[in-house]
Design a protein around this motif. Structure first.
Motif, PDB file in Angstrom:
ATOM      1  N   ASN A  79       0.844  -1.205   0.000  1.00 49.64           N
ATOM      2  CA  ASN A  79       0.000   0.000   0.000  1.00 49.64           C
ATOM      3  C   ASN A  79       0.876   1.251   0.000  1.00 49.64           C
ATOM      4  O   ASN A  79       0.527   2.266  -0.604  1.00 49.64           O
ATOM      5  CB  ASN A  79      -0.905  -0.031   1.245  1.00 49.64           C
ATOM      6  CG  ASN A  79      -2.040   0.976   1.189  1.00 49.64           C
ATOM      7  OD1 ASN A  79      -2.436   1.434   0.116  1.00 49.64           O
ATOM      8  ND2 ASN A  79      -2.578   1.323   2.354  1.00 49.64           N
ATOM      9  N   ASP A 317       2.144   1.824   5.585  1.00 51.65           N
ATOM     10  CA  ASP A 317       1.125   2.227   4.608  1.00 51.65           C
ATOM     11  C   ASP A 317       1.409   3.598   3.997  1.00 51.65           C
ATOM     12  O   ASP A 317       0.980   3.884   2.889  1.00 51.65           O
ATOM     13  CB  ASP A 317      -0.250   2.284   5.275  1.00 51.65           C
ATOM     14  CG  ASP A 317      -0.850   0.913   5.555  1.00 51.65           C
ATOM     15  OD1 ASP A 317      -1.500   0.353   4.656  1.00 51.65           O
ATOM     16  OD2 ASP A 317      -0.661   0.408   6.682  1.00 51.65           O
ATOM     17  N   HIS A 409      -3.245  -0.151  -4.132  1.00 50.03           N
ATOM     18  CA  HIS A 409      -3.526   0.110  -2.716  1.00 50.03           C
ATOM     19  C   HIS A 409      -3.434  -1.173  -1.883  1.00 50.03           C
ATOM     20  O   HIS A 409      -4.257  -1.435  -1.028  1.00 50.03           O
ATOM     21  CB  HIS A 409      -4.904   0.763  -2.562  1.00 50.03           C
ATOM     22  CG  HIS A 409      -5.005   2.101  -3.231  1.00 50.03           C
ATOM     23  ND1 HIS A 409      -6.197   2.696  -3.532  1.00 50.03           N
ATOM     24  CD2 HIS A 409      -4.045   2.943  -3.680  1.00 50.03           C
ATOM     25  CE1 HIS A 409      -5.974   3.860  -4.132  1.00 50.03           C
ATOM     26  NE2 HIS A 409      -4.670   4.036  -4.243  1.00 50.03           N
ATOM     27  N   GLY A 410      -2.422  -1.963  -2.169  1.00 45.03           N
ATOM     28  CA  GLY A 410      -2.138  -3.144  -1.363  1.00 45.03           C
ATOM     29  C   GLY A 410      -2.890  -4.400  -1.767  1.00 45.03           C
ATOM     30  O   GLY A 410      -2.662  -5.468  -1.191  1.00 45.03           O
TER      31      GLY A 410
END
Ligand SMILES: [Zn+2]
Length: 414
Positions: A79, A317, A409-410
């Motif tokens: 992310n 993140d 986004h991961g």
């Protein structure tokens, strides 16, 4: 066999942003340039394609899986555009031998990113042929720390030519200040400066190499730079003395932290410093005087932070978004590659941190068209909070490519 072609503005420590294609096959970068291939992913002028970011200081919490596990840490890293990380050994049972690492290595074998491990160095340990050792000079989780300099010297004298990462806070000074009114006063800058001096003195005497973890103030820099200048380079060409800074020490200071949504959660070791001190550290980073940007990602649950408030904050993140903040302060993309990709990549001794043929098939794509106001629901760390919640960072990682696999986004894009 799997392959992906990504096209857009590429940047590396050896070249400023320029348009091109990257071809990744079987997890490795094969070709870079104007390849004339049909792209699987084509970015625009508003995005910038970095080598995947390399974070050499994380706590992935093996044995404390209610805080984080390897899979959740991997999603959080992707992310944030991080595709290679090194994990610290302060687990409930710290790994101190090569053999004890076997289960950690097996647990990450199927993850798409590169994950390496530090071996603990504590009273009476000996080198185990491993590359990364971590010494905690003050109290930490478990029993892996030293009570005094004599005990430390007795152990590190066996580590000639090894690279030792030091958590620098002088244990004697911390003991004397244990009753000071605040966490910050209990662990002052002087304690870090004293410990840095001790580590450098021992390194000179016993011939090992040093990595100073999470430098939180700039007053140690003249001593560190002189030592780096004198030192022997390692087999990757890095100076014998290197150091890192974290996003929290570069962004938050003690005076302003109550302005942030998770203010009382911003407790870590070493602690936040004064506004003036933080300013000097940031200036040093912008000048290029600090080798690595490392998170010291140290997840604790919201309940734990709201209760006993153990030290540590989660930052995987937001790695790439914080890189965009540093660029907004004036750091060039190419310089940023040096500190977030190339040099930490050399430290890992893996083929990571460059967009060049033969390197691992990792990329991180920062999207300048999407400023990001960080929110808990956007995070993948298991502890589900961030010190940056409510802060708007100038760009967000739109895509990460890890071993040739594409993540948004991961989450893997199929
Ligand atoms: Zn740490």
């Amino acid at each position: 066999m799997s392959s992906i072609v990504v096209e857009g503005r590429l940047v590396d420590s050896s070249f400023a942003p320029r348009w091109g294609q990257v071809e990744i096959r079987d997890g490795t970068i094969r070709r870079v340039g104007n390849l004339g291939l049909r792209p699987d992913l084509k970015m625009g002028e508003g995005q910038l394609i970095f080598p995947g970011f390399v974070d050499v200081h994380t706590h992935l919490r093996h044995g404390h899986e209610h805080k984080e596990d390897f899979a959740s840490a991997c999603r959080a890293a992707l992310n944030g555009g991080v595709t290679c990380m090194l994990d610290m050994p302060n687990n409930p049972v710290p790994p101190v031998t090569a053999k004890m690492l076997a289960d950690k290595e097996a647990a990450v074998a199927d993850l798409p990113m590169d994950i390496g491990f530090y071996v603990g160095l504590g009273p009476d340990t000996r080198p185990s042929g491993h590359r990364h050792y971590k010494a905690f000079m003050g109290p930490s989780v478990g029993s892996l720390f030293f009570h005094d300099d004599g005990q430390l010297a007795e152990t590190v004298r066996h580590y000639q030519d090894c690279r030792i990462t030091f958590h620098c806070e002088d244990p004697e000074m911390l003991r004397q200040l244990a009753d000071a009114p605040s966490h910050e006063q209990q662990r002052p800058e002087k304690a870090e400066q004293q410990a840095v001096s001790t580590a450098l003195k021992l390194a000179r005497r016993y011939g090992f190499r040093v990595h100073v973890a999470h430098l939180s103030q700039a007053d140690s820099l003249p001593e560190l730079m002189a030592a780096a200048h004198r030192s022997w380079q390692d087999d990757q060409g890095l100076p014998g003395v290197v150091w890192e800074a974290t996003p929290h020490h570069l962004f938050f200071d003690w005076d302003n932290r109550h302005q942030f949504s998770r203010n009382n959660f911003l407790k870590m070791n070493p602690p936040l410093r004064s506004a003036a001190s933080r300013g000097l550290l940031l200036e040093a980073f912008m000048r290029g005087d600090i080798h690595f940007l490392s998170t010291d990602h140290a997840p604790h649950t919201v309940d734990e932070k709201a209760g006993e408030n153990p030290s540590g904050v989660p930052l995987l993140d937001t790695y790439g978004a914080f890189v965009s903040w540093l660029m907004k302060q004036g750091m060039s993309a190419q310089q940023m590659c040096q500190h977030a990709c190339h040099w930490p990549g050399l430290f890992t001794a893996r083929k990571v941190g460059r967009i060049l043929p033969g390197y691992r098939g990792h990329l991180a794509i920062l999207d300048w068209n999407s400023p990001w106001t960080v929110a808990a629901e956007d995070l993948h760390t298991k502890c589900a909070w961030s010190p940056f919640e409510g802060v708007t960072l100038p760009a967000r990682v739109a895509y990460t490519v890890a071993s040739g696999r594409l993540f948004r986004h991961g989450v893997e894009v199929n």
